[in-house]
Design a protein around this motif. Structure first.
Motif, PDB file in Angstrom:
ATOM      1  N   GLU A 143     -30.626 131.669  27.096  1.00 42.30           N
ATOM      2  CA  GLU A 143     -30.155 132.635  26.100  1.00 42.30           C
ATOM      3  C   GLU A 143     -30.170 134.050  26.671  1.00 42.30           C
ATOM      4  OE1 GLU A 143     -31.689 128.980  24.323  1.00 42.30           O
ATOM      5  OE2 GLU A 143     -32.634 130.471  25.645  1.00 42.30           O
ATOM      6  N   GLY A 144     -31.251 134.374  27.370  1.00 44.57           N
ATOM      7  CA  GLY A 144     -31.371 135.714  27.933  1.00 44.57           C
ATOM      8  C   GLY A 144     -30.359 135.976  29.025  1.00 44.57           C
ATOM      9  N   VAL A 145     -30.159 135.003  29.899  1.00 50.15           N
ATOM     10  CA  VAL A 145     -29.187 135.153  30.974  1.00 50.15           C
ATOM     11  C   VAL A 145     -27.777 135.260  30.401  1.00 50.15           C
ATOM     12  CG1 VAL A 145     -28.161 134.037  32.992  1.00 50.15           C
ATOM     13  CG2 VAL A 145     -30.639 133.996  32.670  1.00 50.15           C
ATOM     14  N   ALA A 146     -27.460 134.419  29.428  1.00 57.99           N
ATOM     15  CA  ALA A 146     -26.132 134.463  28.810  1.00 57.99           C
ATOM     16  C   ALA A 146     -25.874 135.810  28.156  1.00 57.99           C
ATOM     17  CB  ALA A 146     -25.997 133.344  27.776  1.00 57.99           C
ATOM     18  N   ALA A 147     -26.856 136.322  27.433  1.00 58.52           N
ATOM     19  CA  ALA A 147     -26.683 137.602  26.750  1.00 58.52           C
ATOM     20  C   ALA A 147     -26.439 138.723  27.755  1.00 58.52           C
ATOM     21  CB  ALA A 147     -27.909 137.905  25.891  1.00 58.52           C
ATOM     22  N   TRP A 148     -27.147 138.693  28.878  1.00 58.01           N
ATOM     23  CA  TRP A 148     -26.949 139.716  29.903  1.00 58.01           C
ATOM     24  C   TRP A 148     -25.554 139.618  30.515  1.00 58.01           C
ATOM     25  CZ3 TRP A 148     -28.116 144.178  31.843  1.00 58.01           C
ATOM     26  CH2 TRP A 148     -27.766 144.495  33.155  1.00 58.01           C
ATOM     27  N   LEU A 149     -25.117 138.413  30.853  1.00 59.88           N
ATOM     28  CA  LEU A 149     -23.807 138.250  31.446  1.00 59.88           C
ATOM     29  C   LEU A 149     -22.704 138.704  30.499  1.00 59.88           C
ATOM     30  CD1 LEU A 149     -24.231 134.763  33.193  1.00 59.88           C
ATOM     31  CD2 LEU A 149     -24.387 137.035  34.237  1.00 59.88           C
ATOM     32  N   VAL A 150     -22.830 138.353  29.231  1.00 58.53           N
ATOM     33  CA  VAL A 150     -21.842 138.784  28.240  1.00 58.53           C
ATOM     34  C   VAL A 150     -21.865 140.301  28.096  1.00 58.53           C
ATOM     35  CG1 VAL A 150     -21.230 138.712  25.789  1.00 58.53           C
ATOM     36  CG2 VAL A 150     -21.807 136.593  26.996  1.00 58.53           C
ATOM     37  N   HIS A 151     -23.052 140.883  28.079  1.00 51.69           N
ATOM     38  CA  HIS A 151     -23.186 142.339  27.975  1.00 51.69           C
ATOM     39  C   HIS A 151     -22.481 143.019  29.151  1.00 51.69           C
ATOM     40  CE1 HIS A 151     -25.111 145.995  26.453  1.00 51.69           C
ATOM     41  NE2 HIS A 151     -25.351 146.319  27.724  1.00 51.69           N
ATOM     42  N   CYS A 152     -22.685 142.509  30.351  1.00 48.89           N
ATOM     43  CA  CYS A 152     -22.040 143.084  31.528  1.00 48.89           C
ATOM     44  C   CYS A 152     -20.522 142.958  31.446  1.00 48.89           C
ATOM     45  CB  CYS A 152     -22.557 142.410  32.790  1.00 48.89           C
ATOM     46  SG  CYS A 152     -24.259 142.830  33.206  1.00 48.89           S
ATOM     47  N   CYS A 153     -20.043 141.836  30.948  1.00 46.87           N
ATOM     48  CA  CYS A 153     -18.597 141.659  30.801  1.00 46.87           C
ATOM     49  C   CYS A 153     -18.032 142.645  29.777  1.00 46.87           C
ATOM     50  CB  CYS A 153     -18.286 140.227  30.390  1.00 46.87           C
ATOM     51  SG  CYS A 153     -18.578 138.994  31.681  1.00 46.87           S
ATOM     52  N   ARG A 154     -18.740 142.836  28.684  1.00 45.11           N
ATOM     53  CA  ARG A 154     -18.286 143.799  27.682  1.00 45.11           C
ATOM     54  C   ARG A 154     -18.269 145.211  28.259  1.00 45.11           C
ATOM     55  NH1 ARG A 154     -21.652 143.938  22.629  1.00 45.11           N
ATOM     56  NH2 ARG A 154     -19.954 145.287  21.936  1.00 45.11           N
ATOM     57  N   ALA A 155     -19.288 145.550  29.029  1.00 41.84           N
ATOM     58  CA  ALA A 155     -19.329 146.868  29.670  1.00 41.84           C
ATOM     59  C   ALA A 155     -18.158 147.034  30.629  1.00 41.84           C
ATOM     60  CB  ALA A 155     -20.653 147.052  30.402  1.00 41.84           C
ATOM     61  N   THR A 156     -17.803 145.960  31.324  1.00 36.58           N
ATOM     62  CA  THR A 156     -16.670 146.010  32.243  1.00 36.58           C
ATOM     63  C   THR A 156     -15.377 146.249  31.486  1.00 36.58           C
ATOM     64  OG1 THR A 156     -17.803 144.526  33.786  1.00 36.58           O
ATOM     65  CG2 THR A 156     -15.409 144.710  33.999  1.00 36.58           C
ATOM     66  N   GLU A 157     -15.222 145.620  30.329  1.00 36.58           N
ATOM     67  CA  GLU A 157     -14.048 145.881  29.493  1.00 36.58           C
ATOM     68  C   GLU A 157     -13.972 147.339  29.089  1.00 36.58           C
ATOM     69  OE1 GLU A 157     -12.211 143.129  26.494  1.00 36.58           O
ATOM     70  OE2 GLU A 157     -14.264 142.349  26.489  1.00 36.58           O
ATOM     71  N   HIS A 158     -15.094 147.874  28.612  1.00 36.83           N
ATOM     72  CA  HIS A 158     -15.132 149.285  28.226  1.00 36.83           C
ATOM     73  C   HIS A 158     -14.842 150.176  29.429  1.00 36.83           C
ATOM     74  CE1 HIS A 158     -16.710 149.351  24.027  1.00 36.83           C
ATOM     75  NE2 HIS A 158     -17.131 148.129  24.352  1.00 36.83           N
ATOM     76  N   GLY A 159     -15.374 149.801  30.582  1.00 34.51           N
ATOM     77  CA  GLY A 159     -15.136 150.583  31.786  1.00 34.51           C
ATOM     78  C   GLY A 159     -13.678 150.592  32.201  1.00 34.51           C
TER      79      GLY A 159
END
Length: 261
Positions: free
Chosen positions: A231-247
């Motif tokens: 759960e923790g790893v998935a949440a981090w990976l999704v968070h990074c992907c969302r940040a990449t979209e915003h970036g």
């Protein structure tokens, strides 16, 4: 779960062997988030301004990325002051040096990641740490860094945005230097995205994405990754992907500002 970059992990995707990173795509929300991030960066890379002004976009991206990285480290300064060169805070100056230095490290990163990470720390912490300690990770970090180096030099079929997220998470969670580790981690993650073809022109601004999602959310997602649970790893990976979209959206904004003149 056993994160594939832990000590003793096999080098990813050697010919004829299973790719140990592929199971990450089956974690909740990860595949869709990675696809969305890739699509967002591709939209940016298709902007017409990049046919003639990619260097200008990259320069502005580096400046905004440095500002956002420093803000995530707790020092938030106005972009106008940064542009004017009137900010002498050591954290900000370190983030600027890291952003400016990434271009010269792209070819070295896949071959000698340890050398690059040491250099990133020298740049990030030059005004924060004793000279003798610059670029020298603590002894406890050695085994896990070895796993990270295998990740950085290996091949994999997993999207580059996820490899960058793993590099980012490992360095930030491990904190191998004790100073400026976050700035180093974000620099290494951006370098991974450039070197692995996610953003070869270095025109997106993932650091701004993390800042827009919030410093608290960033810390919570990183803490989840550090637990090593699925759960923790998935949440981090999704968070990074969302940040990449915003970036990527920030990169589009830079393109549009140059188009308007």
């Amino acid at each position: 779960m056993s994160i594939p970059v832990r000590p003793g992990a096999a080098r990813p995707a050697a010919p004829g062997t299973p790719d140990p990173l592929v199971p990450l795509l089956d974690l909740p929300g990860v595949r869709d988030a990675a696809d969305a991030a890739r699509a967002g960066v591709d939209r940016l890379l298709g902007h017409r301004v990049l046919r003639r002004e990619s260097a200008g976009v990259s320069t502005e991206s580096a400046l905004r990325g440095a500002r956002a990285s420093a803000a995530l480290a707790g020092v938030d300064v106005p972009l106008a002051e940064l542009r004017a060169g009137s900010v002498d805070d050591p954290v900000v100056q370190g983030a600027l040096r890291v952003s400016a230095g990434l271009g010269s490290m792209v070819e070295t990163w896949p071959r000698a990641p340890g050398q690059v990470i040491a250099r990133l720390h020298v740049l990030a912490a030059a005004d924060l740490d004793d000279r003798a300690d610059l670029g020298r990770p603590a002894a406890h970090a050695g085994p896990r860094l070895a796993g990270l180096f295998s990740l950085a030099t290996g091949t994999t079929t997993v999207p580059a945005v996820l490899v960058a997220a793993l590099v980012h998470g490992e360095l930030a969670a491990l904190a191998p230097f004790g100073t400026a580790d976050g700035v180093v981690a974000r620099g290494a993650a951006r370098l991974t995205g450039i070197a692995r073809g996610l953003d070869p022109k270095a025109v997106s601004v993932p650091e701004v994405g993390f800042a827009e999602l919030g410093r608290d959310a960033y810390g919570e997602a990183l803490a989840g990754y550090a637990t090593g649970t699925p759960e923790g790893v998935a949440a981090w990976l999704v968070h990074c992907c969302r940040a990449t979209e915003h970036g990527a959206l920030e990169g589009l904004a830079i393109c549009e500002s140059l188009l308007r003149g």
